[in-house]
Every structure is written in structure tokens, then in C-alpha cells.
Design an enzyme around this catalytic site. Structure first.
Site, PDB file in Angstrom:
ATOM      1  N   CYS A   2     -11.197  66.031   0.776  1.00 56.16           N
ATOM      2  CA  CYS A   2     -11.994  67.226   0.479  1.00 56.16           C
ATOM      3  C   CYS A   2     -12.577  67.820   1.765  1.00 56.16           C
ATOM      4  O   CYS A   2     -12.750  67.113   2.745  1.00 56.16           O
ATOM      5  CB  CYS A   2     -13.142  66.959  -0.479  1.00 56.16           C
ATOM      6  SG  CYS A   2     -12.659  66.267  -2.052  1.00 56.16           S
ATOM      7  N   ARG A  27      -7.192  67.922   4.831  1.00 55.10           N
ATOM      8  CA  ARG A  27      -8.005  66.850   4.233  1.00 55.10           C
ATOM      9  C   ARG A  27      -7.835  66.740   2.724  1.00 55.10           C
ATOM     10  O   ARG A  27      -8.220  65.757   2.120  1.00 55.10           O
ATOM     11  CB  ARG A  27      -9.479  67.095   4.554  1.00 55.10           C
ATOM     12  CG  ARG A  27      -9.792  66.962   6.017  1.00 55.10           C
ATOM     13  CD  ARG A  27     -11.249  67.250   6.247  1.00 55.10           C
ATOM     14  NE  ARG A  27     -12.094  66.231   5.665  1.00 55.10           N
ATOM     15  CZ  ARG A  27     -12.575  65.196   6.328  1.00 55.10           C
ATOM     16  NH1 ARG A  27     -12.297  65.052   7.589  1.00 55.10           N
ATOM     17  NH2 ARG A  27     -13.348  64.319   5.735  1.00 55.10           N
ATOM     18  N   TRP A  77      -9.573  67.191  -3.068  1.00 58.33           N
ATOM     19  CA  TRP A  77      -8.605  66.105  -3.299  1.00 58.33           C
ATOM     20  C   TRP A  77      -9.214  65.309  -4.440  1.00 58.33           C
ATOM     21  O   TRP A  77     -10.212  64.626  -4.273  1.00 58.33           O
ATOM     22  CB  TRP A  77      -8.468  65.265  -2.034  1.00 58.33           C
ATOM     23  CG  TRP A  77      -7.366  64.249  -2.077  1.00 58.33           C
ATOM     24  CD1 TRP A  77      -6.071  64.438  -1.698  1.00 58.33           C
ATOM     25  CD2 TRP A  77      -7.453  62.883  -2.490  1.00 58.33           C
ATOM     26  NE1 TRP A  77      -5.350  63.279  -1.858  1.00 58.33           N
ATOM     27  CE2 TRP A  77      -6.172  62.307  -2.345  1.00 58.33           C
ATOM     28  CE3 TRP A  77      -8.484  62.081  -2.985  1.00 58.33           C
ATOM     29  CZ2 TRP A  77      -5.896  60.982  -2.666  1.00 58.33           C
ATOM     30  CZ3 TRP A  77      -8.205  60.758  -3.304  1.00 58.33           C
ATOM     31  CH2 TRP A  77      -6.922  60.225  -3.146  1.00 58.33           C
ATOM     32  N   ASN A 103     -18.371  66.412  -1.352  1.00 58.02           N
ATOM     33  CA  ASN A 103     -17.364  65.406  -0.972  1.00 58.02           C
ATOM     34  C   ASN A 103     -17.956  64.041  -1.285  1.00 58.02           C
ATOM     35  O   ASN A 103     -19.125  63.809  -0.993  1.00 58.02           O
ATOM     36  CB  ASN A 103     -17.094  65.420   0.540  1.00 58.02           C
ATOM     37  CG  ASN A 103     -16.298  66.625   0.975  1.00 58.02           C
ATOM     38  OD1 ASN A 103     -15.890  67.426   0.152  1.00 58.02           O
ATOM     39  ND2 ASN A 103     -16.107  66.752   2.271  1.00 58.02           N
ATOM     40  N   GLY A 104     -17.140  63.141  -1.804  1.00 58.68           N
ATOM     41  CA  GLY A 104     -17.631  61.788  -2.073  1.00 58.68           C
ATOM     42  C   GLY A 104     -17.566  61.474  -3.556  1.00 58.68           C
ATOM     43  O   GLY A 104     -16.905  62.172  -4.326  1.00 58.68           O
ATOM     44  N   GLU A 487       6.103  50.909   9.701  1.00 54.34           N
ATOM     45  CA  GLU A 487       5.593  52.253   9.965  1.00 54.34           C
ATOM     46  C   GLU A 487       6.688  53.305   9.732  1.00 54.34           C
ATOM     47  O   GLU A 487       6.427  54.366   9.161  1.00 54.34           O
ATOM     48  CB  GLU A 487       5.031  52.322  11.393  1.00 54.34           C
ATOM     49  CG  GLU A 487       4.570  53.680  11.868  1.00 54.34           C
ATOM     50  CD  GLU A 487       3.513  54.340  10.988  1.00 54.34           C
ATOM     51  OE1 GLU A 487       2.926  53.694  10.115  1.00 54.34           O
ATOM     52  OE2 GLU A 487       3.302  55.565  11.175  1.00 54.34           O
ATOM     53  N   LYS A 491       6.406  56.300   7.028  1.00 51.69           N
ATOM     54  CA  LYS A 491       6.560  57.726   7.364  1.00 51.69           C
ATOM     55  C   LYS A 491       7.509  58.394   6.383  1.00 51.69           C
ATOM     56  O   LYS A 491       7.258  59.492   5.894  1.00 51.69           O
ATOM     57  CB  LYS A 491       7.100  57.927   8.788  1.00 51.69           C
ATOM     58  CG  LYS A 491       6.142  57.744   9.924  1.00 51.69           C
ATOM     59  CD  LYS A 491       5.138  58.859  10.111  1.00 51.69           C
ATOM     60  CE  LYS A 491       3.889  58.650   9.350  1.00 51.69           C
ATOM     61  NZ  LYS A 491       2.937  57.654   9.673  1.00 51.69           N
ATOM     62  N   GLU A 494       5.891  58.728   2.922  1.00 46.28           N
ATOM     63  CA  GLU A 494       4.780  59.682   2.888  1.00 46.28           C
ATOM     64  C   GLU A 494       5.256  61.127   2.779  1.00 46.28           C
ATOM     65  O   GLU A 494       4.683  61.909   2.032  1.00 46.28           O
ATOM     66  CB  GLU A 494       3.926  59.557   4.171  1.00 46.28           C
ATOM     67  CG  GLU A 494       2.996  58.378   4.188  1.00 46.28           C
ATOM     68  CD  GLU A 494       2.153  58.332   5.462  1.00 46.28           C
ATOM     69  OE1 GLU A 494       0.954  58.066   5.365  1.00 46.28           O
ATOM     70  OE2 GLU A 494       2.697  58.553   6.559  1.00 46.28           O
ATOM     71  N   HIS A 510      15.984  36.443   1.657  1.00 42.59           N
ATOM     72  CA  HIS A 510      15.145  35.704   0.705  1.00 42.59           C
ATOM     73  C   HIS A 510      14.721  36.581  -0.474  1.00 42.59           C
ATOM     74  O   HIS A 510      13.603  36.481  -0.955  1.00 42.59           O
ATOM     75  CB  HIS A 510      13.914  35.141   1.418  1.00 42.59           C
ATOM     76  CG  HIS A 510      14.259  34.170   2.492  1.00 42.59           C
ATOM     77  ND1 HIS A 510      14.876  32.966   2.240  1.00 42.59           N
ATOM     78  CD2 HIS A 510      14.118  34.247   3.838  1.00 42.59           C
ATOM     79  CE1 HIS A 510      15.080  32.334   3.379  1.00 42.59           C
ATOM     80  NE2 HIS A 510      14.629  33.094   4.367  1.00 42.59           N
ATOM     81  N   LYS A 610      -5.734  63.240   4.636  1.00 36.06           N
ATOM     82  CA  LYS A 610      -5.750  62.789   6.029  1.00 36.06           C
ATOM     83  C   LYS A 610      -6.831  61.739   6.266  1.00 36.06           C
ATOM     84  O   LYS A 610      -6.643  60.811   7.029  1.00 36.06           O
ATOM     85  CB  LYS A 610      -5.972  63.997   6.947  1.00 36.06           C
ATOM     86  CG  LYS A 610      -5.954  63.684   8.422  1.00 36.06           C
ATOM     87  CD  LYS A 610      -4.547  63.480   8.916  1.00 36.06           C
ATOM     88  CE  LYS A 610      -4.472  63.088  10.372  1.00 36.06           C
ATOM     89  NZ  LYS A 610      -3.218  62.391  10.661  1.00 36.06           N
TER      90      LYS A 610
HETATM   91  C1  G6P Z   1      -4.716  57.844   4.749  1.00 33.83           C
HETATM   92  C2  G6P Z   1      -3.616  58.624   5.442  1.00 33.83           C
HETATM   93  C3  G6P Z   1      -2.738  57.674   6.261  1.00 33.83           C
HETATM   94  C4  G6P Z   1      -3.617  56.897   7.226  1.00 33.83           C
HETATM   95  C5  G6P Z   1      -4.690  56.111   6.476  1.00 33.83           C
HETATM   96  C6  G6P Z   1      -5.676  55.433   7.407  1.00 33.83           C
HETATM   97  O1  G6P Z   1      -4.183  57.083   3.727  1.00 33.83           O
HETATM   98  O2  G6P Z   1      -2.836  59.328   4.505  1.00 33.83           O
HETATM   99  O3  G6P Z   1      -1.795  58.435   6.972  1.00 33.83           O
HETATM  100  O4  G6P Z   1      -2.822  56.047   7.990  1.00 33.83           O
HETATM  101  O5  G6P Z   1      -5.441  57.006   5.658  1.00 33.83           O
HETATM  102  O6  G6P Z   1      -6.409  56.415   8.070  1.00 33.83           O
HETATM  103  P1  G6P Z   1      -7.267  56.157   9.369  1.00 33.83           P
HETATM  104  O7  G6P Z   1      -7.905  57.486   9.654  1.00 33.83           O
HETATM  105  O8  G6P Z   1      -8.268  55.098   9.040  1.00 33.83           O
HETATM  106  O9  G6P Z   1      -6.326  55.734  10.441  1.00 33.83           O
END
Ligand code: G6P
Length: 615
Positions: A2, A27, A77, A103-104, A487, A491, A494, A510, A610
Site C-alpha cells: 500500500c 508497493r 494491496w 497502511n497496515g 533465486e 525470479k 514471480e 531423491h 515490493k
Molecule cells: C516481497 C517481495 C520480494 C522480496 C521480499 C523481501 O515478498 O515481493 O521480492 O524479496 O519481499 O523483501 P525485503 O525488502 O525484505 O528484501
């Protein structure tokens, strides 16, 4: 998660708020709304979906808007209540005179709602936020003072909040308040701002005041007053933002993600700058505020993080254990906080977070501090809540990252771990000096190697085109590149929504091997000259025998392997221990181009945010 902006002043209120929301859109983006004070009325516009819908809605009602003098905006969000126009913020009290964005999460919203319903408040949404509107309106009804009404109301809220409030009867005054959710005040001339994050303001002012928990900001166009929860005025420092507005521009790239991938060589140079300038000199890491004697004896490190930062943490474990011989545990913050951990005063706890606002990691850090651990934070946001909790702070200096999928912050986190591990190795004298000098030399070369990868992405694009229709992917690697495989798979998940899972290559047989057939591509990371190459190659042969399509990401120049793999993506030679910094880049690009070919919204993938400020 948000985004909030409040504005009062001489400028074009709609433009300022929409621009601010645009810069916060990364965000959250399931719905958006704005409340304007215009012609002595409060006018509200709310839409479902991306911000563009709100912009169009306002454009369509342009003739009904005269000359707004203040307003509040929100990009959502969803947490409580599905994304809908009704659940979008701003929310209002029953008579519609008071508006709030939030927000929150308000944890006691059900109890408050019941109490307010008994007072004849009429609720229309499924959100927790709506109680705030009714609560503040109820208080305002008694005392006719918005500032005090907000103060009295937030005392009744349990949970997390950053709120911004306006009332029809109090012209051109906006009130902000926060607890465990970020909120800042932007200082202008003849105009002032409230926002949940700095990108909302950067085009208008660089002067900001960071609110602390339980503080209230009372803002008009000419005056900013900050009080504590009891109403005592507090003197706050005005800080100057380090960013230029250009940081929020795509600079000709189609997406922020692609721009940020391409920024990585310079980001690495930036991170190294001032810490590793002469390979014959020790690493300069004054940010670590533990004295040498303590560091010498240090034998336990715990790293806590989420998402991409968790993968950087996993690589960090390999690097620290390899260089400094200190035992390192890595754990997802959300797991760390709900179990008995062995953290104590002799543990160094490292929190890794791009945003510095991830709620799970903040809670974990607080728990670690309570147990007496020294907390080192590695973050891209030295102005964040997490940074404020740090005993030691390593800022990433990667510049603002707009794309939701993290890229340059990941490589900056990796580099920070190399620097930290070398610093510890120097103090503990755990590495041969010549070897350490060699590693430093090679570390400095990494940006050039990445430039090599970025200079010709045609093979990666062709691979992306060839594999974009597959529904599942497996990524495998061994050793330090296990983190890269996790990672790389993350990616892809996501931004393309393709099911991708990273495995330790040795684990393939396994269980996961049962899934292999011609519909399952297996991408393997094979770095020559180290200790894992031959073993990963054998695992690839096992996959080939099950008809899986094989993609190699490799430093190997051996053309014989072209007979095993369907596609070979070659990268420059790099020392295995440093290789994650290079191997992650083609995987970021592969995910990017697959998502691009599939027409996905690369910078703002569905359901993600984000910075995740709720646990
Ligand atoms: C969210 C984002 C991810 C990110 C994670 C941790 O889930 O979508 O892309 O890696 O938060 O965020 P941070 O700001 O703590 O690295």
C-alpha cells in the site's frame, strides 16, 4: 505494501497526488483512490485495478472538480477484504465528512466495529481500515478538534498503521499518524506532504521528517507540527533525501526491471567503493560496530531474511563459512519468529532486507535484540525502520529499486557478504593472505564480467522464446550456486507465473527426478574450475536419460557439452566462490524475457508487493 500520499498547498493537488501514487505504485496495485477537498466539499474517486483506472476516472469527472486545495491518496494491496471499489481507500465515516487512508492491519477491528455499530455507525466495506474513519469521526464529534480526535483514536488501535486523515469541517489540514508502519512528512514552501515512502515526494521536495512510532503529524500548507501520543510537541530533524527524481525514470528501458539489471555493474562498483580500494589493504568496514576482540571470538552467526534477500543470505552463509570459518544459520524471518531459537548475547544476527520494512524481518530483529544479540542490518534503505533498529548497518547503496522483482539489490547484498566475510577473515586470520588478495582482485573484476553478459543477450532471448511455453521448470546447482538456482527459479515464478523450483543438484535423484520427462526443462548452473562442475554434469546426464530438456548456464568452453544440452548459455570465466554475482544475471534476464514474451506485467506482477509490511 500500500502507498499513501497526503498533500496541502499551492500546487495542482490532483497532479501531486497522482504523481506520488505513481511513484508508489510498485508497493501495491489492486485498487486506488483519492479524496479531494474542493469547493468546500470532500470529493472521492476510487477504482479497481491499476492506477491508470483512477487517472481515467478523474479525467472523466474533470468538469465536476474546481480547484482542490488539499487531498489524500492511496494505492492498495489487499489484506482485509478483496480488491474492490468499496474496499479501496479512502474510507469515510457514516456522514462522509471524515476520510482516511491507511497502511497496515488493525488487529482489534472486529471489537471496535461492534462498538461503533452500537453507536449507529454504518459500515460499508469489509476492511479493517473503515473502523478508523468511524472512530476518529466519533471522537471529532465530541471535541471538534481533528488533531486530538486522531490522537485519542489511535490510542484505541491495536496492530500496525500509517494513516492520513482529512475532515470536511477542518479546511486544508491533514493529520498523519504511525505505529510500526513507515510514514514521512515532506517539507515544502507554501505546500507540505505526508507520505508512506520517499519516492512519493522526491519530485517535489527532498526535505523530509521521519515520523517515529506513536507520533502524530499535523500539517497545513505553511505549518508542520509533530506531537507524541499525549500531545506534547516534539522537535524533529529535517533530513535531506539522497535521490534525484531521475532514479524513478526508466531511462529508455522498457521496464524498470531491465534498467535495474543493467545497473548492476555500477551498483557493484558503488558497493565496493571506499571499502575495497586497494587489494593489498584490509577491507574497510567501519560499519560493523563490534570490536575486534569480540569478532575474533565470534563463532555463531544467524542470518534472517525473506524472499530474494533470503537467497542472498544463503549465499552469505557459504561465503562466511568458507572465508571466516564461522558457523552460520540461515532462516526465513517468518520461521525464526515462531520458535525457540538459540540466539543469545554472543550471536551476531544479520538481518537482510532490500526495503528495510519487511514486517517478518523487523519482528525477528526485535526478538534477536531482546535476547541481547548484536544486530547487523544489510539494507538498501538506510532510512528504514529496520535500519533504525540496527546496532551495525551496512547500506547497499544500490539506488532505489522500483521493479517488484529484486535484481540489483540482490547483487549488492551478495557483494556486502563478500566484504563482510573478508573483513571477518582478516580479523580472524582465517585465510591465506595471497588467496585473499587474489579474491579481492577478482571481486573488482566482477562488474566487467557482468558487462560481458549484458553486452549480448541474444542467446538468452532466444532461449526465453524457445522455453516460454513450458509450464514447469527445475533449476539445479551445487555449492554456492544453490542460492542462485533458488533465486533464478523465484525470479521466473514471480514475473512469469511459471512453476519453477530450485534444487540442490544432488537432491534431484531423491524425489524430484520422478517429475522429469520431455515437458520439464532442467536448467543447471555449471561453473568450471571449482569443486562442483563434474558432479552437476553427472546430474544433468541423469536428467537427460529421463528425456528432460536441458539448459546449461556455464563458464565451460568445452564444446562437447553442447551434445548433452539443448541450450548452452555461456558466461565469462569466474572463480566459483564469486560466481553467484555473475550467474544470477543471465537468470534474471531469462525470467525477464520469458515474462516479456508472455506479455506479463513485468514490473508489477500480480499478487506481489515490493515491501511486505504485514506478517
Ligand atoms: C516481497 C517481495 C520480494 C522480496 C521480499 C523481501 O515478498 O515481493 O521480492 O524479496 O519481499 O523483501 P525485503 O525488502 O525484505 O528484501
Amino acid at each position: 505494501m500500500c502507498g499513501i500520499i497526503g498533500y496541502v498547498g499551492k500546487g495542482n493537488v490532483i497532479d501531486v497526488i497522482l504523481k506520488g501514487l505513481t511513484n508508489l505504485e510498485y508497493r501495491g496495485y489492486d485498487s486506488a483512490g483519492i479524496a479531494l477537498r474542493d469547493n468546500n466539499e470532500i470529493k472521492i474517486f476510487k477504482t479497481l485495478g491499476k492506477l491508470i483506472n483512477l487517472k481515467n476516472e478523474i479525467e472523466a469527472h474533470k468538469s465536476e472538480i474546481y480547484n482542490p486545495t488539499s487531498g489524500i491518496g492511496h494505492i492498495r494491496w489487499a489484506t482485509h477484504g478483496s480488491p474492490s471499489v468499496t474496499n479501496a481507500h479512502p474510507h469515510t465515516c457514516t456522514c462522509g465528512r471524515l476520510v482516511v487512508v491507511h497502511n497496515g492491519i488493525i488487529e482489534n477491528y472486529k471489537e471496535l466495529r461492534e462498538e461503533l455499530i452500537k453507536k449507529n455507525c454504518r459500515f460499508v466495506s469489509q476492511t479493517d481500515t473503515e473502523v478508523i474513519a468511524h472512530l476518529v469521526a466519533d471522537e471529532f464529534g465530541k471535541i471538534k478538534d481533528l488533531e486530538t480526535a486522531v490522537r485519542n483514536s489511535v490510542k484505541k488501535l491495536q496492530g500496525t498503521y500509517a494513516i492520513c486523515v482529512m475532515h470536511k469541517d477542518v479546511p486544508d489540514l491533514i493529520v498523519g499518524a504511525r505505529k510500526h508502519a513507515p510514514m514521512i512528512v515532506g517539507v515544502g514552501e507554501g505546500e507540505n506532504f505526508i507520505a508512506s515512502d520517499t519516492p512519493a515526494l522526491v519530485e517535489y521536495t527532498k526535505k523530509t521528517i521521519y515520523l517515529d512510532d506513536n507520533e502524530i503529524a499535523i500539517v497545513t500548507k505553511d505549518k508542520i507540527k509533530i506531537t507524541d501520543i499525549e500531545g506534547n510537541e516534539v522537535t524533529k530533524k529535517v533530513e535531506v533525501l539522497p535521490w534525484e527524481p531521475v532514479a524513478l525514470s526508466k531511462l529508455g528501458y522498457k521496464h524498470f526491471m531491465l534498467k535495474e539489471i543493467h545497473e548492476q555493474p555500477d551498483v557493484i562498483r558503488n558497493v565496493l567503493n571506499g571499502k575495497l580500494y586497494d587489494i593489498s589493504e584490509p577491507i574497510s568496514l567501519n560499519e560493523v560496530k563490534l570490536n575486534k576482540e569480540i569478532l575474533k571470538k565470534l563463532n555463531k552467526i544467524q542470518i534472517i531474511a525473506c524472499g530474494t534477500s533470503l537467497h542472498a543470505a544463503l549465499a552469505g552463509k557459504y561465503i562466511i563459512e568458507d572465508f571466516a570459518g564461522i558457523s552460520v544459520e540461515v532462516e526465513a524471518s517468518s520461521e525464526y519468529i515462531y520458535r525457540k531459537t538459540t540466539t543469545d548475547a554472543s550471536t551476531l544476527v544479520i538481518g537482510v532486507s532490500q526495503s528495510g520494512e519487511t514486517a517478518d524481518t523487523i519482528t525477528a530483529i526485535k526478538q534477536a535484540k531482546e535476547k541481547g544479540a548484536h544486530v547487523l542490518i544489510i539494507t538498501n534503505r538506510p532510512d528504514s525502520n529496520m535500519a533504525r533498529l540496527a546496532d551495525s548497518l551496512i547500506p547497499l547503496n544500490a539506488g532505489i529499486e522500483v521493479s517488484v522483482a529484486a535484481t540489483k539489490s540482490y547483487t549488492a547484498q551478495l557483494i556486502s557478504f563478500y566484504l563482510l566475510a573478508m573483513h571477518l577473515a582478516e580479523i580472524k586470520e582465517s585465510l591465506d593472505k595471497e588467496y585473499l588478495t587474489q579474491i579481492k582482485h577478482e571481486l573488482i573484476q566482477l562488474p566487467t564480467k557482468i558487462e560481458g553478459v549484458l553486452s549480448d543477450t541474444s542467446a538468452i532471448q532466444a532461449c526465453a522464446r524457445q522455453f516460454s511455453s513450458y509450464k514447469n521448470f527445475i533449476y539445479i546447482a551445487r555449492g554456492i550456486n544453490l542460492a542462485t538456482s533458488l533465486e533464478g527459479a523465484l525470479k521466473l515464478k514471480e514475473i512469469s507465473y511459471i512453476n519453477a523450483t530450485g534444487y540442490a543438484a544432488g537432491e534431484l535423484k531423491h524425489g524430484p527426478i520422478a517429475m522429469l520427462d520431455e515437458t520439464m526443462p532442467v536448467l543447471s548452473i555449471l561453473v568450471t574450475g571449482g569443486i562442483t562442475y563434474e558432479k552437476v554434469l553427472s546430474n544433468c546426464e541423469e536428467a537427460k536419460a529421463r528425456n528432460a530438456k536441458l539448459i546449461a548456464l556455464t563458464t565451460s568452453t568445452d564444446t562437447n557439452i553442447d551434445n548433452i544440452f539443448d541450450v548452452v548459455l555461456r558466461i565469462p570465466q569466474v572463480n566459483e566462490i564469486l560466481s553467484p554475482v555473475v550467474t544470477c544475471v543471465p537468470l534474471q534476464l531469462l525470467a525477464y524475457y520469458i515474462a516479456e514474451f508472455l506479455g506479463k506485467d513485468v514490473d508489477q506482477p500480480r499478487n506481489l508487493a515490493k515491501s511486505v509490511t504485514v506478517e
